[in-house]
Design an enzyme around this catalytic site. Sequence first.
Site, PDB file in Angstrom:
ATOM      1  N   ASN A   9      97.006  -7.850 -14.519  1.00 16.44           N
ATOM      2  CA  ASN A   9      97.423  -7.453 -15.368  1.00 16.44           C
ATOM      3  C   ASN A   9      98.384  -6.234 -14.706  1.00 16.44           C
ATOM      4  O   ASN A   9      97.976  -5.383 -14.480  1.00 16.44           O
ATOM      5  CB  ASN A   9      97.202  -6.982 -16.719  1.00 16.44           C
ATOM      6  N   TRP A  10      99.502  -6.061 -14.177  1.00 12.52           N
ATOM      7  CA  TRP A  10     100.511  -5.162 -12.946  1.00 12.52           C
ATOM      8  C   TRP A  10     100.472  -3.767 -14.297  1.00 12.52           C
ATOM      9  O   TRP A  10     101.540  -3.170 -13.889  1.00 12.52           O
ATOM     10  CB  TRP A  10     101.438  -5.790 -13.016  1.00 12.52           C
ATOM     11  N   LYS A  11     100.559  -4.411 -15.822  1.00 11.84           N
ATOM     12  CA  LYS A  11     101.675  -3.509 -16.703  1.00 11.84           C
ATOM     13  C   LYS A  11     102.705  -3.096 -16.143  1.00 11.84           C
ATOM     14  O   LYS A  11     103.038  -3.764 -15.618  1.00 11.84           O
ATOM     15  CB  LYS A  11     100.372  -2.291 -16.320  1.00 11.84           C
ATOM     16  N   HIS A  93      97.006  -6.708 -25.749  1.00  9.24           N
ATOM     17  CA  HIS A  93      96.875  -5.448 -25.165  1.00  9.24           C
ATOM     18  C   HIS A  93      96.122  -4.522 -25.527  1.00  9.24           C
ATOM     19  O   HIS A  93      97.546  -3.913 -26.609  1.00  9.24           O
ATOM     20  CB  HIS A  93      97.634  -5.552 -23.570  1.00  9.24           C
ATOM     21  N   GLU A  95      96.571  -1.393 -25.084  1.00 10.85           N
ATOM     22  CA  GLU A  95      97.492  -0.432 -24.919  1.00 10.85           C
ATOM     23  C   GLU A  95      99.201  -0.805 -25.818  1.00 10.85           C
ATOM     24  O   GLU A  95      99.382   0.026 -26.660  1.00 10.85           O
ATOM     25  CB  GLU A  95      97.682  -0.560 -22.643  1.00 10.85           C
ATOM     26  N   GLU A 163      87.983  -6.527 -23.337  1.00 15.53           N
ATOM     27  CA  GLU A 163      88.176  -5.134 -22.457  1.00 15.53           C
ATOM     28  C   GLU A 163      88.553  -4.221 -24.015  1.00 15.53           C
ATOM     29  O   GLU A 163      88.736  -3.784 -24.609  1.00 15.53           O
ATOM     30  CB  GLU A 163      90.026  -5.451 -22.287  1.00 15.53           C
ATOM     31  N   GLY A 169      90.537   1.412 -16.927  1.00 13.32           N
ATOM     32  CA  GLY A 169      91.456   2.624 -16.233  1.00 13.32           C
ATOM     33  C   GLY A 169      90.607   3.799 -16.159  1.00 13.32           C
ATOM     34  O   GLY A 169      91.125   4.937 -15.429  1.00 13.32           O
ATOM     35  N   SER A 209      88.272  -1.746 -15.442  1.00 10.85           N
ATOM     36  CA  SER A 209      87.356  -0.801 -14.519  1.00 10.85           C
ATOM     37  C   SER A 209      87.531  -2.253 -13.595  1.00 10.85           C
ATOM     38  O   SER A 209      85.352  -2.176 -12.657  1.00 10.85           O
ATOM     39  CB  SER A 209      87.059  -0.431 -14.354  1.00 10.85           C
ATOM     40  N   GLY A 230      93.416  -4.311 -13.661  1.00  9.13           N
ATOM     41  CA  GLY A 230      94.635  -3.547 -13.781  1.00  9.13           C
ATOM     42  C   GLY A 230      95.123  -3.180 -12.135  1.00  9.13           C
ATOM     43  O   GLY A 230      95.449  -3.981 -11.271  1.00  9.13           O
ATOM     44  N   GLY A 231      94.547  -1.873 -12.001  1.00  9.55           N
ATOM     45  CA  GLY A 231      94.510  -0.980 -11.280  1.00  9.55           C
ATOM     46  C   GLY A 231      94.402  -1.920 -10.098  1.00  9.55           C
ATOM     47  O   GLY A 231      94.943  -1.907  -9.208  1.00  9.55           O
TER      48      GLY A 231
END
Length: 251
Positions: A9-11, A93, A95, A163, A169, A209, A230-231
């Site tokens: 997920n590049w967000k 998600h 977010e 998640e 993150g 993470s 993610g990251g």
Amino acid sequence: MRRKLAAGNWKMNGTSAELDRLATLAERHSAAGCDVLICPPATLLSRAAEALSDSQIALGGQDCHTASTGAHTGDTSAEMLKDAGASHVILGHSERRADHGESDALVRAKSEAAISAGLIAVICLGESLEEREAGQTLEVIGTQLQGSLPDSASGETVVIAYEPVWAIGTGKVPSTEQIGEVHDFIRARLEERFGAETGGSFRILYGGSVKPGNAAEIFAVSNVDGALVGGASLKPQDFGPIIDALAASAG
Ligand code: 13P
């Protein structure tokens, strides 16, 4: 058998300058022993689809509207994502639940729209730190699962992603016991609601993470069928080893 899935997920990250990362990933993973999905920002979807046209890597959106067309300025429909080259879409998600007040009912309606458009919905669930510390994790996950999944869901149309909000993150990862407890609980609830065969067909991803250094340990946990990353998915040098660890866990 459920095929493992490594999803990135590049967000809200990535412009055309980052498209070459997809080619790097595709070269490295032409024969991965698991499915690989990248969810770039919507602005990059069609160019990402061109970049990955010769690869096995699938593409997904990060949200969609409940309607297929109409007066909804700024929104993107599931049909539009599909037209741009997506086969999946991330929905609910944390977010989006936090930034846009998305409820379980809305996530369910979006999931129905995605499935109708022929997309696979990657439906996200997760408890906050306060909820975990209050001992409410399974209750919260059970409510989100019940409310966010359409009755028509199956392992062919829906992927679940667990998640924990406090792990996203932050570099904080639940223990393997904590991950296993929630994944086993989700599996049991799915089997209760959809029957053993359909309930057993859903892939349940862990997200929060995930890094090259902890991936193998997480992938060894029961009912973990892959990861939503993610990251680390932004860098092929990190996402590559995570995919390798997942493929290795599939045997
Ligand atoms: P991180 O891997 O950056 O913690 O993000 C997880 C996530 O939110 C994926 O959807």
